[in-house]
Write an enzyme that holds these catalytic residues in place. Structure first.
Site, PDB file in Angstrom:
ATOM      1  N   THR A 112       0.874  -1.177   0.000  1.00 42.16           N
ATOM      2  CA  THR A 112       0.000   0.000   0.000  1.00 42.16           C
ATOM      3  C   THR A 112       0.906   1.220   0.000  1.00 42.16           C
ATOM      4  O   THR A 112       1.637   1.468   0.955  1.00 42.16           O
ATOM      5  CB  THR A 112      -0.927   0.006   1.219  1.00 42.16           C
ATOM      6  OG1 THR A 112      -1.748  -1.159   1.179  1.00 42.16           O
ATOM      7  CG2 THR A 112      -1.809   1.248   1.228  1.00 42.16           C
TER       8      THR A 112
ATOM      9  N   LYS B 127       0.627   4.841   8.417  1.00 42.69           N
ATOM     10  CA  LYS B 127       1.185   5.254   7.120  1.00 42.69           C
ATOM     11  C   LYS B 127       0.079   5.355   6.074  1.00 42.69           C
ATOM     12  O   LYS B 127       0.000   6.337   5.330  1.00 42.69           O
ATOM     13  CB  LYS B 127       2.247   4.246   6.688  1.00 42.69           C
ATOM     14  CG  LYS B 127       2.813   4.423   5.288  1.00 42.69           C
ATOM     15  CD  LYS B 127       2.195   3.474   4.254  1.00 42.69           C
ATOM     16  CE  LYS B 127       2.466   2.025   4.549  1.00 42.69           C
ATOM     17  NZ  LYS B 127       1.927   1.116   3.493  1.00 42.69           N
TER      18      LYS B 127
ATOM     19  N   LYS C 270      -7.352   1.266  -2.685  1.00 39.67           N
ATOM     20  CA  LYS C 270      -6.906   0.831  -1.363  1.00 39.67           C
ATOM     21  C   LYS C 270      -7.104   1.941  -0.338  1.00 39.67           C
ATOM     22  O   LYS C 270      -7.421   1.673   0.829  1.00 39.67           O
ATOM     23  CB  LYS C 270      -5.432   0.397  -1.405  1.00 39.67           C
ATOM     24  CG  LYS C 270      -4.900  -0.130  -0.066  1.00 39.67           C
ATOM     25  CD  LYS C 270      -5.619  -1.384   0.413  1.00 39.67           C
ATOM     26  CE  LYS C 270      -5.193  -1.818   1.807  1.00 39.67           C
ATOM     27  NZ  LYS C 270      -3.873  -2.438   1.877  1.00 39.67           N
TER      28      LYS C 270
END
Length: 295
Positions: free
Chosen positions: A100, A243, A175
Site C-alpha cells: 500500500t 502510514k 486501497k
C-alpha cells in the site's frame, strides 16, 4: 496463461508476503526471494525458493517481480533504486507492487518501467494475514489492461476478489477507499467490545449475535475475535495503518476533500504509536480506548 514453471521474484517476505509467495510456489512457480531479514524467508527457501542478496539479484533472475514492503520510501528503493528492480531487470519484465503506497509513486514506477520496455502494475491487497494465508485477498489493480490480463492467473492464486480499477495509481486509490472505511469501522469495533466488556458480557457471545446482523463487518468478525482472546499480534501493523491513513489524508487534502472521520481515527492510532503499540495489530486500538477509560 499457466503460471507453472514461471520464474518469479518476490521482495518482502513479512506477515503478508510470505504466505502470498508460498501460494505461487505451490502453484509451480520458481521463486527468487529477498527480504532485509533473511530469516523471514526460511519458510519459502524450505519450499525451494532461492534466497537472493539484493533486489537486483532477484530482478536479474525473474520474468515477473512482486514487491510487498513497508513504506513508500521502501518501494522507491527496491524498485527505482540503483540496486533495485528496474535498473537490473531485462526488457519485458513485469513489476507488480503489492505494497500500500502512494498513487503518484505507482504512476512514476509505471512510467519508468515503460521507458525501459517493461510493464508495471500497482496491486495493493486487503484481507490481512488471514486472507494472505487462505488465498482470499481482495486485490485492487492499477495499470494497463493487457498486463493485467497476463497477471490475472497469478493474482487468482493469491486472492478471490480481483479487480482492475483503472490505469496506474488506480489500485492505490481504491486501497485508500478501503483504508478509510476500515479506520472508522475499527473505532466502532473497539468501542462496541469495550462497552460489552464493561457490562460483563462474554465477548464471543456478543460477536456471535451482532456480527451476523446489520452491524456485521470483517473487523468485528475477525479482529473482534482476536480482541476477545486478548490477541493483539499483528495481522496488519498499527505503524503501517498510520502510514496508510497519512497517504489517504494527503490525497484528500490535494483534492480539497474533508474527511473528519478519517482524521479522528488517525489521531487515535497516532496515540497508539505514542503509547508504544505500533508493532501490534490494528486491533491494538482496543488498548488505547481501554486506557482512556481506566479509573
Amino acid at each position: 496463461m499457466s503460471i507453472a514453471s514461471k520464474r518469479i521474484g518476490w521482495i518482502g517476505t513479512g506477515v503478508m508476503g510470505k504466505s502470498m509467495c508460498k501460494h505461487l510456489i505451490t502453484s509451480g512457480c520458481t521463486a527468487f526471494v529477498y527480504n532485509r531479514s533473511a530469516e523471514k524467508a526460511k519458510e519459502l527457501t524450505d519450499l525451494g525458493a532461492t534466497l537472493c542478496s539484493s533486489p537486483a539479484e532477484v530482478a536479474a533472475n525473474s520474468d515477473i517481480v512482486f514487491t510487498i514492503v513497508g513504506f513508500p520510501q521502501d518501494v522507491e528503493e527496491v524498485i527505482l533504486g540503483e540496486n533495485g528492480v528496474i535498473a537490473n531487470a531485462k526488457e519485458g519484465t513485469i513489476v507488480v507492487d503489492m505494497t500500500t503506497s502512494t498513487p503518484s509513486l505507482a504512476k512514476r514506477i509505471a512510467e519508468v518501467a515503460a521507458a525501459k520496455n517493461m510493464a508495471a502494475l500497482d496491486a495493493p491487497v486487503s484481507g490481512g494475514d488471514l486472507g494472505a494465508r487462505e488465498a482470499t485477498l481482495a486485490i485492487m489493480v492499477g495499470g494497463d489492461s493487457e498486463t493485467y490480463a497476463t497477471m490475472l492467473p497469478f493474482f487468482e492464486a493469491m486472492g478471490k476478489n480481483i479487480q482492475r480499477m483503472g490505469e496506474a495509481g488506480a489500485g492505490q486509490h481504491c486501497k485508500m477507499a478501503n483504508q478509510i472505511l476500515i479506520a472508522g469501522t475499527m473505532i466502532g469495533t473497539v468501542e462496541s467490545l469495550l462497552y460489552a466488556t464493561k457490562t460483563g458480557m462474554d465477548l464471543d457471545q456478543v460477536i456471535d449475535v451482532i456480527g451476523s446482523g446489520a452491524a456485521g463487518s470483517w473487523s468485528i468478525n475477525n479482529l473482534g475475535r482476536r480482541i476477545a482472546k486478548k490477541d493483539f499480534d499483528p495481522g496488519f501493523f498499527i505503524k503501517h495503518f498510520v502510514k496508510d491513513m497519512g497517504i489517504a489524508l494527503e490525497e484528500a487534502a490535494n483534492m480539497n476533500l474533508s474527511l473528519p472521520g478519517l482524521a479522528m481515527a488517525n489521531q487515535f492510532y497516532v496515540a497508539a504509536k505514542a503509547q508504544g503499540l505500533e508493532n501490534l495489530g490494528t486491533q491494538g486500538l482496543y488498548k488505547v480506548f481501554e486506557a482512556m477509560n481506566q479509573a
